[in-house]
Structure formats: C-alpha cells, structure tokens
Design a protein around this motif. Structure first.
Motif, short mmCIF file in Angstrom:
data_model
loop_
_atom_site.label_atom_id
_atom_site.label_comp_id
_atom_site.label_asym_id
_atom_site.label_seq_id
_atom_site.Cartn_x
_atom_site.Cartn_y
_atom_site.Cartn_z
N HIS A 30 50.92 50.67 45.70
CA HIS A 30 49.74 51.43 46.12
C HIS A 30 49.34 51.05 47.54
N ALA A 31 48.36 51.80 48.07
CA ALA A 31 47.87 51.57 49.43
C ALA A 31 46.36 51.39 49.45
N MET A 32 45.79 51.02 48.32
CA MET A 32 44.34 50.88 48.23
C MET A 32 43.91 49.48 48.68
N SER A 33 43.08 49.41 49.71
CA SER A 33 42.64 48.12 50.23
C SER A 33 41.13 48.11 50.40
N ARG A 34 40.61 47.00 50.87
CA ARG A 34 39.19 46.83 51.17
C ARG A 34 38.32 47.31 50.02
N ARG A 35 37.61 48.42 50.19
CA ARG A 35 36.65 48.86 49.18
C ARG A 35 37.32 49.48 47.96
N HIS A 36 38.49 50.09 48.13
CA HIS A 36 39.12 50.81 47.03
C HIS A 36 40.03 49.93 46.18
N GLY A 37 40.64 48.92 46.78
CA GLY A 37 41.56 48.06 46.05
C GLY A 37 40.95 47.37 44.84
N PRO A 38 39.78 46.73 44.97
CA PRO A 38 39.18 46.05 43.82
C PRO A 38 38.85 46.99 42.67
N ILE A 39 38.53 48.25 42.97
CA ILE A 39 38.23 49.22 41.91
C ILE A 39 39.49 49.52 41.12
N LEU A 40 40.61 49.71 41.82
CA LEU A 40 41.89 49.94 41.15
C LEU A 40 42.28 48.72 40.32
N GLU A 41 42.06 47.54 40.85
CA GLU A 41 42.39 46.32 40.11
C GLU A 41 41.60 46.25 38.81
N THR A 42 40.34 46.64 38.85
CA THR A 42 39.51 46.64 37.64
C THR A 42 40.08 47.58 36.59
#
Length: 406
Positions: A30-42
């Motif tokens: 994936h390419a989700m970082s900063r604000r979006h990455g932690p949401i995907l991790e959850t």
C-alpha cells in the motif's frame, strides 16, 4: 496409563499440526502514510482479530510513484504481493496477473458495489479490482475571502483574479486567487468533461482532446494560471500560509488542508467544483486487486475474505469518516451512520453529493498509463506559459495518435 498419555500427546500434535497448516499469510502492498496509514492498520488489525487463521503483512511501499514501480518489477519477476492498491491505469499493465473477482466475491458483495465504482473497476467485461480509497475533486476555500464560492467557470476565473494581490507591484503576488498543480492533470480532465470533451472518441478510434471543446478547456486553464500559484507540490502548505484563497483538490486532501487552515488561523470550507456545461468531477484514488500470479489458492481465498471485510458497510464508512475518502458501497452511502455523519459534517456531505451527481473515472484504455503522462507534460507547459493551448493540444494529440495506433 502411559499408552493413554501417548495417545493424548499424539492427538495434540495432530490438532496443532492441522492448525498450523490452516494458517495463511498474505502480503498487502500500500501507499497509505501519515494520516491514512494508521487508519488502514486499525482495519487490518480488526480483520486479523476476526480471522485468526490469516496473517496480513501490511507493507508500506512509499508514495504512489514508488508503489507503481515496485509493482511493475514484482509482476515482471512473477513475485507480486497477494493484494495491492493500484490505479486503473496501473491495472491495465497486468490484467492477466489478476484474479477475476466476480468469480470469488459473494453475490451480495458484488451487488452492493456502487454502480459507478463497479464500472471503473471492470476491464474487458471482468471485475478485476474493487474500489478502496476513492475520493472526488472539490473546491476548498476561505470564507473570510470567499463569502460565496464560485459556481461557474466564469465566476471562478473572475474571483481568482480579483483575489490575486500584488501589493508592492513586483510582479509576484502576496496572495493568489487560486492554485494549480501541474502533476495533477485530473483537474484539466475534470474541466474537459464539464465541457463535454474527451480524450478519445467513444470507440477509441479517434483522438478528440484537441477539438474545440478541448481547446476551450485548455484556454480556460491558461487564463486561470495567470491568477494562480502554479507549483508541483501539494497546495495545503501555501494555503495554510495564506498564499491561496481557494483551490480545487481531492477530498482525500481534506485532513491535510484542514490542518493547514487551522495552523494558519483561518476557517476552511468545501464546495462543489465550479461547473460549466455540466458538473462532472473526476474520481481519484486507488482500488484493490488480488494477484493470482505466484499465489496459492489459500492466499487468494484469504485476500478475497479481506476484501469482503473492507467492503462491509461499517468498515467502508469507518474508513471514509476517518480518512476523507468516500464509502464505496450502496449500503455504505445509505447507512444510518454515514447519513448522520454527513448531516453533522456539511463539508463531507458536499463530497458525497459531488460524487453522486457527477463522479467519473479514468479512461480504461490499455495505453492510458502513457496517455496520462503525455497530458501531464503538455498541461504543465501551458500552465507555465511555455506553450500556447492550441500548440500544446495539437502536439499532444499527435503523440496520443501514435500511441493508440502502435
């Protein structure tokens, strides 16, 4: 007694051995970082809690450019991840490497995909990807400078120029009415669609981007650039610094733009993109595809289970609420939770309305990867004043013609 103990041990070994064999590990790029990455991790953590037999290795591969290059290399080597984010124009590069998802997803899941998103993810009659982090282009503005946002091209241009201020007369404005990012040709394509223009004819046999509709659109962008901060980077920083009064950007940029406004000490609001002949707005963001190349049946089944989890209404709504993206299913849009959320957050209601009224996707032509790069090059040349609209469009059309006739 000894025989009984031996039997119990043997049974335990068999049970735990079976459990070990049932464990499946999949890799998700994936390419989700900063604000979006932690949401995907959850979301992934919740999935694994619900599915203890599946381990998801969530691998951040950098920004989209890095992710695309790594996927190209992995597919060429026959070693792609099980599942990955991908734009439509990436997908056209490796159609045969993907699983046709309509053969795997439950019928109720397929039926729940919003029809526009389903169309955007269908290649040659096959659903090869599903929508994930999808956003829509909207207008961000400062209500202290823009009491009423523009609703037409003419109003947008007039207001942008009126709000451009060069107090010391040195030719460099202290504030620009708007901002434009050349690396985002989707802004041009949004306005092209609003002018009922297109890149190619419906049957893909004729290049139409340089017809009168295309020329009128590019001339409008050239005029707008005269009252715009034109730069390659994201516009959230100059917006927060007070350099831009309003600008067109994706809804995914909402958390970043809002944070910039808060740091700048002013309010930010969201409106629909100024319209012309219609109110089209281009959908942005990536989809999820499952690779059959190099994967076991168990890994494919596990990835499909993950997709079905992410498409549940409560999960697509959670993702949308937290990230600034849109729900991607009919049940998500219509859910009580989303309806309550947008009622309490009018900016997000605008984004939803913008998609439902005029959202459209990429051209699914096999050469669109290269076509988009060409559009970017000539669009940038016009915005920077290096080429005139007619000159740029004719050169662009000639190069696209060469691509589609190869």
């Amino acid at each position: 007694m000894l025989n009984r103990k031996c039997l119990l041990v043997a049974m335990a070994v068999l049970v735990f051995g079976a459990l070990a064999l049932s464990q499946v590990t999949i890799e998700f790029w994936h390419a989700m970082s900063r604000r979006h990455g932690p949401i995907l991790e959850t979301l992934i953590e919740r999935f694994m809690e619900e599915n203890p037999d599946i381990t998801v290795n969530l691998v951040y591969q950098g920004r989209y450019g890095a992710l695309s290059q790594k996927l190209i290399g992995a597919v060429a080597a026959g070693e792609p991840p099980t599942i990955a984010q991908q734009y439509e124009n990436w997908t056209t590069q490796w159609l045969d490497a993907l699983v046709p998802l309509e053969d795997y997803l439950a019928p109720e899941v397929l039926e729940d995909l919003h029809p526009r998103f389903r169309e955007m993810n269908t290649f040659g009659g096959k659903l090869l990807t599903v929508p994930f982090n999808k956003s829509i282009i909207v207008l961000y503005y400062r209500p202290d400078l823009v009491p009423e946002p523009p609703t037409t091209w003419e109003e947008f241009l007039d207001m942008a120029c009126a709000l451009t201020v060069d107090e010391d007369g040195d030719g460099v404005p202290e504030r620009y009415g708007t901002g434009l990012r050349p690396p985002n040709p989707e802004i041009f394509l949004t306005f092209l669609a609003q002018n009922e223009g297109s890149i190619l004819s419906e049957d893909w046999t004729e290049v139409t981007i340089n017809d009168e509709r295309g020329l009128e659109t590019m001339e409008f962008m050239a005029q707008l650039a005269q009252c715009a901060l034109v730069q390659g980077g994201y516009l959230s920083d100059p917006f927060g610094q007070g350099l831009i009064a309003m600008f067109v950007d994706t809804s995914a940029g909402y958390p970043y733009n809002l944070a910039a406004a808060q740091e700048g000490g002013f309010e930010m609001r969201v409106a629909k993109v100024p319209c012309h002949k219609n109110c089209s707005s281009m959908v942005q963001g990536t989809n999820l595809g499952v690779f059959q190349l190099g994967q076991t049946p168990e890994q494919i089944a596990a990835a499909v289970r993950l997709i079905e989890f992410l498409l549940r209404p409560e999960n697509t709504v959670y993702w949308a609420e937290e990230s600034g993206y849109l729900p991607v299913t009919v049940s998500g849009f219509e859910s009580e939770e989303w309806q309550t959320f947008i009622a309490e957050n009018p900016e997000r209601a605008v984004m939803t309305e913008q998609f439902l009224e005029g959202g459209f996707g990429q051209l699914l032509h096999p050469a669109y990867w290269d076509i988009r790069s060409l559009i970017l090059t000539y669009y940038e040349a016009v915005l920077l004043g290096e080429m005139e609209p007619r000159e740029a469009l004719d050169a662009l059309a000639a190069e696209i013609e060469a691509l589609i006739t190869e």
